[in-house]
Write a protein that holds these residues in place. Structure first.
Motif, PDB file in Angstrom:
ATOM      1  N   ASN A  55      43.120  43.162  44.213  1.00 61.40           N
ATOM      2  CA  ASN A  55      42.734  42.941  45.606  1.00 61.40           C
ATOM      3  C   ASN A  55      41.265  42.539  45.739  1.00 61.40           C
ATOM      4  OD1 ASN A  55      45.327  43.604  46.606  1.00 61.40           O
ATOM      5  ND2 ASN A  55      44.838  45.792  46.518  1.00 61.40           N
TER       6      ASN A  55
ATOM      7  N   LYS B  24      39.641  38.656  46.713  1.00 61.32           N
ATOM      8  CA  LYS B  24      38.760  38.478  47.868  1.00 61.32           C
ATOM      9  C   LYS B  24      37.468  37.784  47.459  1.00 61.32           C
ATOM     10  CE  LYS B  24      40.393  42.462  50.573  1.00 61.32           C
ATOM     11  NZ  LYS B  24      40.003  43.794  51.115  1.00 61.32           N
TER      12      LYS B  24
ATOM     13  N   GLU C 289      46.749  43.458  51.197  1.00 65.84           N
ATOM     14  CA  GLU C 289      46.470  44.164  49.944  1.00 65.84           C
ATOM     15  C   GLU C 289      47.771  44.664  49.323  1.00 65.84           C
ATOM     16  OE1 GLU C 289      43.554  47.179  50.373  1.00 65.84           O
ATOM     17  OE2 GLU C 289      41.915  45.751  50.740  1.00 65.84           O
TER      18      GLU C 289
ATOM     19  N   ASN D 294      36.105  34.086  48.743  1.00 62.59           N
ATOM     20  CA  ASN D 294      34.768  33.946  49.335  1.00 62.59           C
ATOM     21  C   ASN D 294      33.967  32.852  48.644  1.00 62.59           C
ATOM     22  OD1 ASN D 294      35.120  35.930  51.310  1.00 62.59           O
ATOM     23  ND2 ASN D 294      34.419  37.581  49.945  1.00 62.59           N
TER      24      ASN D 294
ATOM     25  N   PHE E   6      44.286  39.302  55.089  1.00 65.61           N
ATOM     26  CA  PHE E   6      44.432  39.510  53.645  1.00 65.61           C
ATOM     27  C   PHE E   6      45.346  40.714  53.436  1.00 65.61           C
ATOM     28  CE2 PHE E   6      43.484  41.018  49.443  1.00 65.61           C
ATOM     29  CZ  PHE E   6      43.252  39.862  48.697  1.00 65.61           C
TER      30      PHE E   6
END
Length: 478
Positions: A423, A427, A444, A431, A442
């Motif tokens: 997770n 992310k 998880e 980014n 998002f």
């Protein structure tokens, strides 16, 4: 009385004189036509000597004759148009039906029929009867009774930029830097290679009347893009496709028991491309079934079957694999492993995110599938996207699934997926592409099978692994 007779006076104008005057007038009148000029030119041309060759000296050019008047052009009248009768159409005459009668001859011609197959192939068939000889002769001719197959397919071009919004209009809301990423995107040569494999498969199967690649699997990929983020320089491979279900894999350490229908299945694949060394002594639940299968191959003297079974048994004794029902992973076509193009090439274990609608799902590259189709994911991921998904029902049928793979992002050591790491790492990678939009979500993922703690007596080092051949590609049909 005179003895001589008086002479008779001749007339001044006679027929002979009139004829001579007419002829003289015609000759004089002809001088005012172009014919004398042409006659003079012809006579001069015949009187002149032939042109000298390059070896002979050129003769002296005589003084030019006085200029002759140009001939007066004669304009002929235009030919009159041929008369044609006006056309008219009579109304059809309706006759009463004739009484039924036997046909006097076999009609020849073309009879057409259009149908739509269940799997999406439109059939435009026609039967053509041509004139032959007699049956005893025609039955010996190969071309007297034959089938000709003509399959027409449109090959799509790779989608790019706003064309991707056709499949998922929310992509700009999910990724903040969507427009910037699309400016840097280049169509991957793997897209063209993928469709080349599709075409080759269609050609092969059409030539042998085998099962042809259907509409769903032929049009399963909208594009494959190679993207380099303008700020972070992070590379990403974007595959826009549909999503079919994969239900493969086994791991005796985390799941020592599996249903009987899986153990007895002839089609279930026990391994995935992503694997790691076993961490416990618990045998793989599919090992016993494959050992029994090896015995049957030996009894049947099936050399190919024996070779494959021995390879699978060796892997099951040494390695653990992902579990499609419990792990979040995607399957990419083996096409992306072809050629010398390496900078965007994914490997098993690379991190990836899957975008459907406005949701982002984390995953890893877990397996490689057939070269001629794309768009597959594990049963676990499919159920996260659509709770009704199963091995016979895909979660997404259209091309609204974005698979964004981050080449070179895999962990240094293979092992069961650490979902906390999965997770957080996914992310970070998103980014680096510009970030997640405010309207995006998002999702998880959680570990459904906690890793077992190895016991002291089970920590013995397994025997060294034998050199393995590349994993057998997933052949699960869509």
């Amino acid at each position: 009385m005179s003895h001589y007779k008086k002479k008779k006076r001749r007339p001044l104008i006679t027929a002979t004189k009139v004829s001579l005057l007419v002829i003289a007038g015609m000759v004089a009148g002809s001088l005012f036509t172009p014919y004398p000029v042409q006659l003079v030119r012809e006579l001069k041309a015949k009187a002149e000597p032939p042109a000298a060759t390059e070896q002979e000296p050129k003769p002296a050019i005589p003084d030019a004759p006085p200029a002759q008047p140009e001939p007066i052009p004669v304009t002929l009248p235009e030919p009159t148009q041929t008369w044609q009768p006006a056309s008219f159409t009579m109304a059809d005459i309706q006759l009463p039906p004739f009484p039924p009668a036997l046909p006097e001859r076999v009609e020849i011609g073309k009879f057409e029929h259009i149908n739509s197959m269940e799997r999406g192939i439109n059939i435009h068939s026609h039967v053509n009867f041509s004139k032959g000889t007699i049956a005893s002769k025609d039955r010996k001719k190969r071309n007297a009774f034959q089938v000709r197959v003509s399959l027409e397919l449109m090959t799509p071009h790779a989608a790019k930029g706003d064309e991707l919004l056709t499949a998922n209009p929310q992509l700009k809301k999910v990724l903040k830097a969507y427009d910037e990423l699309m400016k840097e995107a280049k169509v991957s040569p793997w897209y063209h290679a993928l469709y080349l494999h599709k075409q080759n498969r269609v050609r092969k199967n059409a030539a042998t009347l085998s099962r042809i690649l259907d509409r769903h699997n032929y049009y399963d990929t909208d594009t494959i893009l190679e993207i380099t983020a303008p700020q972070s320089k992070r590379k990403a491979l974007w595959i826009q496709a549909d999503m079919d279900v994969v239900s493969d894999g086994s791991d005796g350490d985390r799941l020592p028991e599996m249903p009987a229908k899986i153990k007895e299945s002839e089609f279930y694949q026990p391994s995935t491309s992503y694997k790691w060394r076993k961490r416990t002594q618990t045998p793989n639940p599919l090992l016993e079934g494959w050992q029994a299968r090896l015995k049957r191959y030996k009894d049947a003297k099936d050399k190919e079957g024996i070779k494959r079974a021995e390879r699978v048994i060796g892997d099951l004794k040494l390695f653990s694999f992902l579990l499609a029902e419990y792990d979040s992973f995607i399957v990419v076509p083996l096409t992306v492993n072809e050629g010398t193009h390496k900078s965007f090439r994914p490997v098993a274990g690379d991190y990836a995110v899957v975008i459907v609608g406005n949701k982002i799902y984390p995953a890893i590259v877990g397996d490689f599938g057939p070269r001629y189709k794309a768009g597959e994911a594990s049963l676990r991921l499919c159920r996260e996207i659509n709770s009704k998904a199963n091995v016979n029902s895909r979660p997404v049928s259209d091309l609204g699934v974005s698979y964004i793979i981050f080449p070179g992002s895999k962990e240094p050591e293979n092992g069961p997926i650490d979902y906390n790491r999965l997770n957080s790492r996914c992310k970070e990678l998103v980014n680096e592409l510009g970030g997640i939009g405010q309207e995006a979500q998002f999702v998880e993922m959680k570990d459904l099978l906690p890793q077992p703690a190895p016991k002291e007596e089970e920590t013995k080092t397994p025997p060294p692994a034998q050199p393995q051949k590349p994993a057998t590609p997933n052949t699960t049909q869509k």
